[in-house]
Every structure is written in C-alpha cells, then in structure tokens.
Design a protein around this motif. Structure first.
Motif, PDB file in Angstrom:
ATOM      1  N   GLU A   1     -80.747 -21.433 -67.668  1.00 13.81           N
ATOM      2  CA  GLU A   1     -79.781 -22.063 -68.571  1.00 13.81           C
ATOM      3  C   GLU A   1     -80.407 -23.268 -69.267  1.00 13.81           C
TER       4      GLU A   1
ATOM      5  N   TYR B   1     -81.621 -23.688 -73.718  1.00 13.74           N
ATOM      6  CA  TYR B   1     -81.293 -24.679 -74.745  1.00 13.74           C
ATOM      7  C   TYR B   1     -82.497 -24.962 -75.637  1.00 13.74           C
TER       8      TYR B   1
ATOM      9  N   ILE C   1     -71.539 -33.177 -75.205  1.00 14.42           N
ATOM     10  CA  ILE C   1     -71.089 -32.318 -74.109  1.00 14.42           C
ATOM     11  C   ILE C   1     -70.234 -31.144 -74.590  1.00 14.42           C
TER      12      ILE C   1
ATOM     13  N   ILE D   1     -72.764 -28.599 -75.859  1.00 21.07           N
ATOM     14  CA  ILE D   1     -73.600 -28.009 -74.812  1.00 21.07           C
ATOM     15  C   ILE D   1     -72.807 -27.058 -73.926  1.00 21.07           C
ATOM     16  N   THR D   2     -71.581 -27.431 -73.584  1.00 19.40           N
ATOM     17  CA  THR D   2     -70.823 -26.647 -72.603  1.00 19.40           C
ATOM     18  C   THR D   2     -70.024 -25.498 -73.211  1.00 19.40           C
TER      19      THR D   2
ATOM     20  N   LEU E   1     -71.311 -21.995 -72.136  1.00 18.85           N
ATOM     21  CA  LEU E   1     -71.691 -21.719 -70.762  1.00 18.85           C
ATOM     22  C   LEU E   1     -71.129 -20.398 -70.242  1.00 18.85           C
TER      23      LEU E   1
ATOM     24  N   LYS F   1     -75.132 -22.682 -63.870  1.00 20.97           N
ATOM     25  CA  LYS F   1     -74.882 -23.003 -65.268  1.00 20.97           C
ATOM     26  C   LYS F   1     -74.522 -24.482 -65.433  1.00 20.97           C
ATOM     27  N   TYR F   2     -73.774 -25.007 -64.484  1.00 20.85           N
ATOM     28  CA  TYR F   2     -73.403 -26.418 -64.533  1.00 20.85           C
ATOM     29  C   TYR F   2     -74.644 -27.307 -64.449  1.00 20.85           C
TER      30      TYR F   2
ATOM     31  N   ALA G   1     -76.716 -27.255 -67.725  1.00 19.09           N
ATOM     32  CA  ALA G   1     -76.130 -28.086 -68.782  1.00 19.09           C
ATOM     33  C   ALA G   1     -76.252 -29.567 -68.455  1.00 19.09           C
TER      34      ALA G   1
ATOM     35  N   VAL H   1     -69.266 -32.823 -68.090  1.00 18.38           N
ATOM     36  CA  VAL H   1     -69.847 -31.481 -68.146  1.00 18.38           C
ATOM     37  C   VAL H   1     -69.007 -30.507 -67.324  1.00 18.38           C
TER      38      VAL H   1
ATOM     39  N   MET I   1     -67.226 -27.203 -68.723  1.00 22.03           N
ATOM     40  CA  MET I   1     -67.447 -25.891 -68.125  1.00 22.03           C
ATOM     41  C   MET I   1     -66.123 -25.235 -67.765  1.00 22.03           C
TER      42      MET I   1
END
Length: 244
Positions: free
Chosen positions: A11, A15, A67, A70-71, A74, A101-102, A105, A153, A157
């Motif tokens: 993950e 990015y 954030i 980015i999230t 996910l 995944k958390y 990120a 985050v 998510m």
C-alpha cells in the motif's frame, strides 16, 4: 514478513508508483510554506522563536486535504475494481487487510509530518540560527501531530470501508474531519454540558495542550481510543461484506 506488513508495504509503495504521493507532497509543502511564512504577516510578524503557527496550520492541512486524498482509495477502490473479493478470499485475516492498509496510509502521512522537522532544524540550528528555540513545545507538538494523524487516517479508512466511490469517501472524510476540528470553535458559544461535550470531542481542542508543551494522558487516550474504534468499525464493515 507477516501478511499485515506485506499489505502495508504494498500500500505504501503504491502511492509512489503513481503521481498521487508526489502531487500531495508538493501541494502540501507549498500550502504550508505560504501559510507559515506569508499568511497574515507569517512567521516574521510573530517576532519570536516559536513554531506555534506550524502546529496551527499543519493539522488543518492534513485533516482537510492530505488525509482525505490518501484514504479515499483504501477500501473504496478495492470495492470498485472488484479486487476486494479476491483479497478477502486469500489466506489472510480481515484484520491484516485493515491494519495493513491503515499502516500503509499512515506511513505516507508520517513521511509528510517528518519532513516538516526541517523547519526547526534549518531555522534555529543550521544554517539560519534565528534564535534560541524552546524545544519542549516542538517535540510535544509533533507527538500531538502523530496522534492526530493516526486518528484521522483511521477515520478516513472507516469512511472508505463504507462506500465504493472514492469521490464520496473524499467528501465525507473532508466534512467529517472539518466537523471534528471546528467543534471546538462551536463549543465556545455553547455553555454548560453541551459546550463541554463538543469541546471534549474536538480534535482541535485536544491538540492545544500539545502545542503548549503539555502531554496530557486524557488527550492520549482520546486519540488512541478514536483510532481503535474507527479501525474496529472498519474491520466489521469488511467482515460484513464477506457475508453479504
């Protein structure tokens, strides 16, 4: 390497395999620089060796722009592309998927936060040496930023796990983070229990002590509890989809 760390590594690397990380980082640093040095006179108007403005603007930039961007992908992107079904049928736990995944990120956000350490180093140590800096509020401010980022985050998510649209995930996360931040401002106009409750739930109010150099255990528990709760609900949302 555990499945969770494998997913986190994949993950995080994803990015940088696309322009997303570079665009987000460049725009974030440009915006933060303008706010810190130019907005309302900037740092020079303060006329003291302090990074207070950095810790005022950085959470807003992270929570309202970085954030959500980015999230939003996910879990929503996995749902849209149909790869989520494949992922959850592999010999990995749902908790590995969520935490992997958390962490991926959060790793990108941590890189963004860590890069801002250049501000106090270049301004007050080398090469500029603008004056003696009290490092206590700086270190506690960064502790607060990390805790804030971890909770934000997790909230992003959670939103992504409840929708299959990246656009919906972005806007819901944006408005939710704005709400959680500005509850502190609203609380000032409401007396009694209502105002105290809103202030208790405000991310902004919870960061104030960190920026003053205080690390309050109640604020630590609040951010960690928010993170754990959001991740737990994300896990349940993923688990429910398996049986849908």
């Amino acid at each position: 390497m555990s499945p969770m760390m494998t997913i986190a590594k994949r993950e995080f690397r994803s990015y940088f395999d696309s322009p997303l990380a570079y665009v987000v980082m460049c725009l974030s640093y440009l915006g933060l620089g303008l706010l810190f040095f130019a907005w309302r006179g900037g740092f020079w108007q303060v006329d003291q060796a302090s990074l207070q403005r950095l810790f005022e603007y950085m959470p807003l930039m992270l929570g309202l722009l970085v954030i959500p961007v980015i999230t939003m992908r996910l879990i929503a992107e996995e749902k849209r592309s149909g790869t989520l079904e494949l992922l959850i049928t592999l010999p990995v736990k749902d908790s590995d998927v969520v935490l992997g995944k958390y962490l991926g990120a959060l790793g990108l956000v941590a890189v963004l936060v860590a890069a801002t350490v250049l501000y106090p180093i270049t301004m007050f140590l080398f090469p500029w040496r603008l004056g003696p800096l009290d490092w206590g509020p700086v270190m506690s401010g960064y502790v607060g930023l990390v805790l804030f980022s971890a909770a934000a985050v997790a909230v992003g998510m959670l939103v992504s796990s409840l929708t299959s649209s990246q656009a919906v995930a972005f806007f819901v996360t944006f408005f939710l983070m704005a709400l959680l931040w500005f509850l502190g401002d609203v609380a000032e106009y409401l007396p009694g229990v209502v105002g105290n409750t809103l202030s208790y739930l405000s991310f902004q109010s919870r960061l104030e002590a960190f920026t003053r150099g205080l690390i309050d255990s109640r604020d630590l528990v609040f951010y960690l509890s928010t993170t754990a709760l959001a991740l737990a609900v994300s896990f349940r949302a993923l688990e429910r989809r398996k049986w849908a």
